[in-house]
Design a protein around this motif. Structure first.
Motif, PDB file in Angstrom:
ATOM      1  N   ARG B  36      -1.981  -2.861 -18.857  1.00  0.00           N
ATOM      2  CA  ARG B  36      -1.027  -3.469 -17.951  1.00  0.00           C
ATOM      3  C   ARG B  36      -1.022  -4.977 -18.201  1.00  0.00           C
ATOM      4  NH1 ARG B  36      -2.338  -3.008 -11.694  1.00  0.00           N
ATOM      5  NH2 ARG B  36      -1.070  -4.915 -11.676  1.00  0.00           N
ATOM      6  N   GLN B  37       0.157  -5.559 -18.043  1.00  0.00           N
ATOM      7  CA  GLN B  37       0.319  -6.989 -18.280  1.00  0.00           C
ATOM      8  C   GLN B  37       0.882  -7.635 -17.033  1.00  0.00           C
ATOM      9  OE1 GLN B  37       3.122  -8.180 -21.359  1.00  0.00           O
ATOM     10  NE2 GLN B  37       2.059 -10.123 -21.644  1.00  0.00           N
ATOM     11  N   ASP B  38       0.111  -8.537 -16.463  1.00  0.00           N
ATOM     12  CA  ASP B  38       0.548  -9.327 -15.310  1.00  0.00           C
ATOM     13  C   ASP B  38       0.680 -10.773 -15.747  1.00  0.00           C
ATOM     14  OD1 ASP B  38      -1.754  -7.211 -13.809  1.00  0.00           O
ATOM     15  OD2 ASP B  38       0.386  -7.137 -13.349  1.00  0.00           O
ATOM     16  N   SER B  87       3.767  -4.100 -12.228  1.00  0.00           N
ATOM     17  CA  SER B  87       3.312  -4.674 -13.485  1.00  0.00           C
ATOM     18  C   SER B  87       4.193  -4.172 -14.621  1.00  0.00           C
ATOM     19  CB  SER B  87       1.847  -4.255 -13.745  1.00  0.00           C
ATOM     20  OG  SER B  87       1.302  -4.963 -14.843  1.00  0.00           O
ATOM     21  N   TYR B  89       3.715  -2.118 -18.068  1.00  0.00           N
ATOM     22  CA  TYR B  89       2.724  -1.238 -18.683  1.00  0.00           C
ATOM     23  C   TYR B  89       3.059  -1.022 -20.156  1.00  0.00           C
ATOM     24  CZ  TYR B  89       1.143  -0.284 -13.976  1.00  0.00           C
ATOM     25  OH  TYR B  89       0.629  -0.421 -12.697  1.00  0.00           O
TER      26      TYR B  89
END
Lengths: 112, 115
Positions: B36-38, B87, B89
């Motif tokens: 996941r990238q926040d 988020s 993904y």
């Protein structure tokens, strides 16, 4: 586990300038260090990588250096172009369990 | 080769709903991953798999489940969606073998919003 620190978080340069992004890692057993480029709306893509038995690697305008003693590695981009604008991620991993740990990313902005 | 394909690209969920993010690869890679990238936080590993029938937790597995019944597919299940799961993904795959290339191939991402 491995911890990868990446700096700076944002880098703004003029077209034609050089850009340098630096990463440090914590696990001395790490031996593979890739760099990924993520363009807007896309997934990251490998641009260059280096293994621990090599100190430097070049591919046209990009180069990566590795200092195992200091546990840091850097990405160098020369003669930057607007199309180099993207988010760059460094990562570190070790053989036997290839699960890379990523840095937080650097947003590179190249102004024409 | 299509590479790594993720569906859906966008999804809005209500709190408490469940859903599955699909991921398939056609490169015969043995390793598959979910990240996941926040914003400003990089890529955090949720789960990974080193082959069919084998999965393991990454750094942030809570609230997620995975399965790997075939080499090609690695779906990510979200149970009881929460706003903290908002988020982007990414699914990725790699080949780990004698060549030891190490390169991860990423899908284009799935943007999930939980309201």
């Amino acid at each position: 586990g491995e911890n990868v620190e990446q700096h700076p978080s944002t880098l703004s340069v003029q077209e034609g300038d050089s850009a340098v992004i630096k990463c440090t890692y914590s696990d001395s057993a790490s031996n593979y260090f890739p760099w990924y480029k993520q363009e807007l709306g896309k997934g990251p893509q490998l641009i260059i990588d280096i293994r621990s038995n090599v100190g430097e690697k070049k591919d046209q305008r990009i180069a990566v250096t590795l200092n195992k003693t200091a546990k840091h590695f850097s990405l160098h981009i020369t003669e930057t172009q607007p199309e180099d604008s993207a988010v760059y991620f460094c990562a570190a991993s070790k053989g036997g369990s290839y699960i890379p740990t990523f840095g937080r990313g650097t947003s590179l902005i190249v102004h024409p | 080769n299509a590479g790594v394909t993720q569906t859906p690209k966008f999804r809005i969920l209500k709190i408490g709903q469940s859903m599955t993010l699909q991921c398939t690869q056609d490169m015969n890679h043995n390793y598959m991953y979910w990240y996941r990238q926040d914003p400003g936080m990089g890529l955090k590993l949720i789960y990974y798999s080193v082959g069919a029938g084998i999965t393991d937790k990454g750094e942030v597995p809570n609230g997620y489940n995975v399965s790997r019944s075939t080499t090609e597919d690695f779906p990510l299940r979200l149970e009881l969606a929460a706003p903290s799961q908002t988020s982007v993904y990414f699914c990725a795959s790699s080949y780990m073998g004698l060549a030891l290339t190490g390169e991860l191939f990423f899908g284009e991402g799935s943007r999930l919003t939980v309201l």
